[in-house]
Scaffold this motif. Structure first.
Motif, PDB file in Angstrom:
ATOM      1  N   ALA A 395       0.825  -1.212   0.000  1.00  0.00           N
ATOM      2  CA  ALA A 395       0.000   0.000   0.000  1.00  0.00           C
ATOM      3  C   ALA A 395       0.857   1.260   0.000  1.00  0.00           C
ATOM      4  O   ALA A 395       0.411   2.323  -0.464  1.00  0.00           O
ATOM      5  N   GLN A 396       2.099   1.188   0.488  1.00  0.00           N
ATOM      6  CA  GLN A 396       2.971   2.354   0.482  1.00  0.00           C
ATOM      7  C   GLN A 396       3.573   2.621  -0.883  1.00  0.00           C
ATOM      8  O   GLN A 396       4.028   3.736  -1.168  1.00  0.00           O
ATOM      9  N   GLY A 397       3.579   1.579  -1.759  1.00  0.00           N
ATOM     10  CA  GLY A 397       4.198   1.739  -3.075  1.00  0.00           C
ATOM     11  C   GLY A 397       3.196   1.604  -4.200  1.00  0.00           C
ATOM     12  O   GLY A 397       2.429   2.518  -4.496  1.00  0.00           O
ATOM     13  N   GLU A 398       3.160   0.431  -4.836  1.00  0.00           N
ATOM     14  CA  GLU A 398       2.319   0.233  -6.013  1.00  0.00           C
ATOM     15  C   GLU A 398       0.835   0.396  -5.730  1.00  0.00           C
ATOM     16  O   GLU A 398       0.069   0.799  -6.602  1.00  0.00           O
ATOM     17  N   SER A 400      -0.622   2.478  -3.594  1.00  0.00           N
ATOM     18  CA  SER A 400      -0.903   3.700  -2.821  1.00  0.00           C
ATOM     19  C   SER A 400      -2.152   4.438  -3.299  1.00  0.00           C
ATOM     20  O   SER A 400      -2.738   5.203  -2.551  1.00  0.00           O
ATOM     21  N   MET A 401      -2.571   4.225  -4.544  1.00  0.00           N
ATOM     22  CA  MET A 401      -3.664   5.027  -5.107  1.00  0.00           C
ATOM     23  C   MET A 401      -5.049   4.408  -4.891  1.00  0.00           C
ATOM     24  O   MET A 401      -6.031   5.126  -4.871  1.00  0.00           O
ATOM     25  N   GLY A 402      -5.170   3.091  -4.764  1.00  0.00           N
ATOM     26  CA  GLY A 402      -6.530   2.553  -4.658  1.00  0.00           C
ATOM     27  C   GLY A 402      -6.620   1.189  -4.020  1.00  0.00           C
ATOM     28  O   GLY A 402      -7.658   0.518  -4.120  1.00  0.00           O
ATOM     29  N   PHE A 403      -5.582   0.774  -3.321  1.00  0.00           N
ATOM     30  CA  PHE A 403      -5.575  -0.556  -2.737  1.00  0.00           C
ATOM     31  C   PHE A 403      -6.061  -0.502  -1.294  1.00  0.00           C
ATOM     32  O   PHE A 403      -5.601   0.324  -0.498  1.00  0.00           O
ATOM     33  N   ARG A 404      -7.024  -1.414  -0.972  1.00  0.00           N
ATOM     34  CA  ARG A 404      -7.483  -1.518   0.418  1.00  0.00           C
ATOM     35  C   ARG A 404      -7.566  -3.004   0.773  1.00  0.00           C
ATOM     36  O   ARG A 404      -8.123  -3.802   0.013  1.00  0.00           O
ATOM     37  N   LEU A 405      -6.984  -3.354   1.925  1.00  0.00           N
ATOM     38  CA  LEU A 405      -6.889  -4.747   2.338  1.00  0.00           C
ATOM     39  C   LEU A 405      -7.835  -5.030   3.497  1.00  0.00           C
ATOM     40  O   LEU A 405      -7.900  -4.256   4.456  1.00  0.00           O
ATOM     41  N   GLU A 406      -8.593  -6.160   3.389  1.00  0.00           N
ATOM     42  CA  GLU A 406      -9.377  -6.679   4.516  1.00  0.00           C
ATOM     43  C   GLU A 406      -8.758  -8.006   4.928  1.00  0.00           C
ATOM     44  O   GLU A 406      -8.864  -9.004   4.223  1.00  0.00           O
ATOM     45  N   ASN A 407      -8.087  -7.959   6.080  1.00  0.00           N
ATOM     46  CA  ASN A 407      -7.376  -9.135   6.583  1.00  0.00           C
ATOM     47  C   ASN A 407      -8.298  -9.900   7.537  1.00  0.00           C
ATOM     48  O   ASN A 407      -8.489  -9.511   8.691  1.00  0.00           O
ATOM     49  N   ARG A 408      -8.874 -11.011   7.045  1.00  0.00           N
ATOM     50  CA  ARG A 408      -9.808 -11.811   7.855  1.00  0.00           C
ATOM     51  C   ARG A 408      -9.179 -13.117   8.341  1.00  0.00           C
ATOM     52  O   ARG A 408      -9.881 -14.005   8.814  1.00  0.00           O
ATOM     53  N   VAL A 409      -7.884 -13.232   8.216  1.00  0.00           N
ATOM     54  CA  VAL A 409      -7.216 -14.435   8.713  1.00  0.00           C
ATOM     55  C   VAL A 409      -7.337 -14.463  10.232  1.00  0.00           C
ATOM     56  O   VAL A 409      -7.054 -13.447  10.892  1.00  0.00           O
ATOM     57  N   PRO A 410      -7.756 -15.566  10.823  1.00  0.00           N
ATOM     58  CA  PRO A 410      -7.921 -15.613  12.289  1.00  0.00           C
ATOM     59  C   PRO A 410      -6.618 -15.297  13.013  1.00  0.00           C
ATOM     60  O   PRO A 410      -5.527 -15.669  12.559  1.00  0.00           O
ATOM     61  N   ASN A 428       2.060 -10.782  -5.742  1.00  0.00           N
ATOM     62  CA  ASN A 428       1.563 -10.933  -7.113  1.00  0.00           C
ATOM     63  C   ASN A 428       0.048 -10.777  -7.173  1.00  0.00           C
ATOM     64  O   ASN A 428      -0.497 -10.164  -8.101  1.00  0.00           O
ATOM     65  N   LEU A 429      -0.650 -11.367  -6.196  1.00  0.00           N
ATOM     66  CA  LEU A 429      -2.115 -11.277  -6.198  1.00  0.00           C
ATOM     67  C   LEU A 429      -2.568  -9.842  -5.949  1.00  0.00           C
ATOM     68  O   LEU A 429      -3.516  -9.349  -6.595  1.00  0.00           O
ATOM     69  N   PHE A 430      -1.915  -9.151  -5.018  1.00  0.00           N
ATOM     70  CA  PHE A 430      -2.275  -7.748  -4.770  1.00  0.00           C
ATOM     71  C   PHE A 430      -2.025  -6.916  -6.019  1.00  0.00           C
ATOM     72  O   PHE A 430      -2.857  -6.067  -6.404  1.00  0.00           O
ATOM     73  N   ARG A 431      -0.889  -7.155  -6.677  1.00  0.00           N
ATOM     74  CA  ARG A 431      -0.548  -6.381  -7.875  1.00  0.00           C
ATOM     75  C   ARG A 431      -1.555  -6.653  -8.996  1.00  0.00           C
ATOM     76  O   ARG A 431      -1.992  -5.734  -9.688  1.00  0.00           O
ATOM     77  N   ASN A 432      -1.946  -7.883  -9.169  1.00  0.00           N
ATOM     78  CA  ASN A 432      -2.924  -8.225 -10.207  1.00  0.00           C
ATOM     79  C   ASN A 432      -4.252  -7.511  -9.966  1.00  0.00           C
ATOM     80  O   ASN A 432      -4.900  -7.019 -10.901  1.00  0.00           O
TER      81      ASN A 432
END
Length: 526
Positions: A395-398, A400-410, A428-432
């Motif tokens: 999120a700090q690099g590639e 930064s403009m529109g990426f939002r993460l929902e971390n639901r791992v227990p 790779n998955l985030f970049r895709n």
């Protein structure tokens, strides 16, 4: 007395009804010809009415479910009484109805076997002999609607001897036939039981087959199918309704090895053989089919592995030879730009050269990651922390403009995997996801345990993939984005294979992309 005994009892009573009906019809016709109502007819109708009443009463145990043994023994006794009464009312020793005694004996043989026939013959002989003796000594005078012949000792003795001989002859013959009939019935019951057992065994075998089995007629309509056939076709969206037409699904003119692709990517392999009747005449086709979806996926995985091996060998010879000149070219251009200080279009040309050089360098680097991945060094990872860490730096690099993460791992959930490779997989998955939806995307990461092993799921709410793109998503250099390298998901798939994980892709236009990784149980992974 149940089963066959009950059927014999019912048949015996039905036969009595029939004989009584015939006797009533004959008596009524004879009475009409006589033009009057002699006394014997009155007695006959009364006695026959009682016989009908006894027969109806004998039906009661069948309706009440009582034991029939005692009632069965009583029936021949009543028939002897009725026959003797009818003989008395029709002339005694010279009555034409003496033939009723053999009918009684035959009935007793069918109902009570050989012993019953002999007992009925003895009872008939005693009753008939007593009637003849009483008639001879004049103690009784039989009634008769027609004139009787003169009674003398010789004729009476001959009539009695003839009757007794006939009674026992019928008893022995009927008893023998009844015993043979019983033994035949028992053998038939055994044969029926064996046939039922074989039928049950056949049904068990057919229902236990893992392959689908269906018999169809010439129109393709189903005559028979087993449970596996119903389950396989239901999974493919082809319900086996009554008289379903399978000619729309399978080529019934095909041979031993055929394949058909159905809804949901399911592939069925099938064979068609002639279906014939007992005479050898063809009446349809026999269809046997199996689910080849997993086999096809394995074949595709093997083909992909072959391609990867070739790519790996090629990469070993070319990657370093390409990266070194790229590095020299990028450095030289950078020195020239600093030395010449270009302006305007010249500066733009220098920027293009540097940008494309960097892109080629990134392509070669990704290619090396894909073609020659490092050996997995498995360790226990706190996956939630790893996801958060990779997501933060992305999120700090590639992103930064529109990426939002929902971390639901227990919290505290552990996965045995290679840390660097899992970082590469997530990156790779985030970049895709960001490249597919540059205006903004939400990526959700979830994980959990299933009976077959741990699973990891990464999904986004982007535009998704078309069916054509999804079918080739894991093949190298097959990108659905302009300017894409086509190595992102291919590398992800390669990393999953290194961990022994199966990859499931669920996507479609307008509904994002969801990738599920199913890892082997810990025992297998170790």
């Amino acid at each position: 007395m149940t089963g066959p005994g009950s059927r014999r009892y019912q048949g015996y009573l039905a036969g009595r009804f029939a004989v009584l009906g015939v006797l009533l019809a004959v008596a009524a016709a004879f009475q009409a010809r006589q033009g009057g109502s002699p006394v014997p007819f009155s007695w006959f109708f009364g006695l026959t009415g009682v016989a009908f009443g006894v027969t109806l009463l004998s039906l009661a145990p069948l309706r009440l479910g009582r034991s029939l043994a005692t009632w069965a023994r009583m029936q021949p006794a009543w028939d002897v009484v009725y026959a003797t009464g009818l003989v008395f009312l029709s002339g005694g020793a010279f009555s034409p109805f003496i033939t009723l005694y053999p009918l009684v004996i035959v009935g007793a043989a069918l109902l009570l076997q050989r012993r019953g026939a002999l007992v009925a013959a003895t009872a008939s002989g005693l009753a008939y002999g007593l009637l003849v003796d009483l008639q001879y000594y004049g103690w009784i005078r039989p009634l008769s609607p027609f004139p009787l012949p003169d009674v003398d000792a010789g004729s009476l003795l001959f009539q009695l001897a003839l009757g007794l001989l006939g009674f026992y002859a019928v008893a022995f013959l009927a008893g023998h036939l009844a015993e043979e009939l019983r033994r035949t019935g028992e053998r038939l019951e055994v044969a029926e039981a064996e046939v039922l057992d074989l039928e049950h065994l056949k049904d068990l075998i057919l229902e236990s087959l893992g392959s689908g089995l269906a018999a169809v007629d010439f129109r393709g309509q189903v005559l028979f199918h087993n449970r596996s056939a119903q389950h396989l076709l239901a999974r493919a969206g082809v319900p086996l309704e009554p008289e379903a037409d399978l000619s729309r699904v399978f080529d019934l003119g095909g041979g031993d090895r055929n394949e058909v692709a159905l809804a949901g990517g399911m592939v069925l392999g099938y064979s068609v053989s002639p279906l014939t009747d007992r005479t050898g005449r063809r009446i349809g086709s026999l269809l046997i089919f199996q689910d080849l979806t997993r086999v096809k996926r394995m074949e595709e995985a093997l083909r992909r592995a072959d391609r990867l091996a070739a790519v790996g060998r090629l990469a070993a010879g070319l990657a370093h030879e390409i990266r070194n000149p790229l590095g020299s070219l990028a450095g030289s251009v950078e020195v020239l730009r600093q030395t010449l200080s270009p302006q305007g279009d010249d500066a733009a040309l220098f920027d293009i050269v540097l940008r494309e050089t960097q892109r080629l360098n990134r392509l070669v680097t990704n290619f090396l990651h894909y073609a020659r991945p490092s050996r997995s060094s498995l360790q226990e990872l706190r996956l939630r922390d790893l996801v958060a860490e990779v997501g933060f730096f992305f999120a700090q690099g590639e992103g930064s403009m529109g990426f939002r993460l929902e971390n639901r791992v227990p919290e505290g959930w552990m996965l045995r995997a290679d840390r660097s490779q899992m970082e590469q997989l997530l990156l790779n998955l985030f970049r895709n996801s960001v490249e597919a939806a540059p205006e903004g995307v939400v990526v959700t990461v979830d994980a959990g345990e299933a009976p077959e092993g741990p699973w990891l799921r990464v999904s986004d709410d982007g535009p998704g993939m078309s069916p054509e793109t999804a079918a080739r998503a894991f093949e190298p250099f097959q990108s659905g984005k302009p300017g894409g390298t086509g190595l992102g998901l291919a590398t992800v798939h390669r990393i999953a294979e290194n961990h022994g994980a199966a990859v499931e892709l669920d996507t479609g236009p307008g509904r994002g992309v969801r990738l599920t990784f199913r890892f082997p149980p810990v025992e297998e992974a170790t």
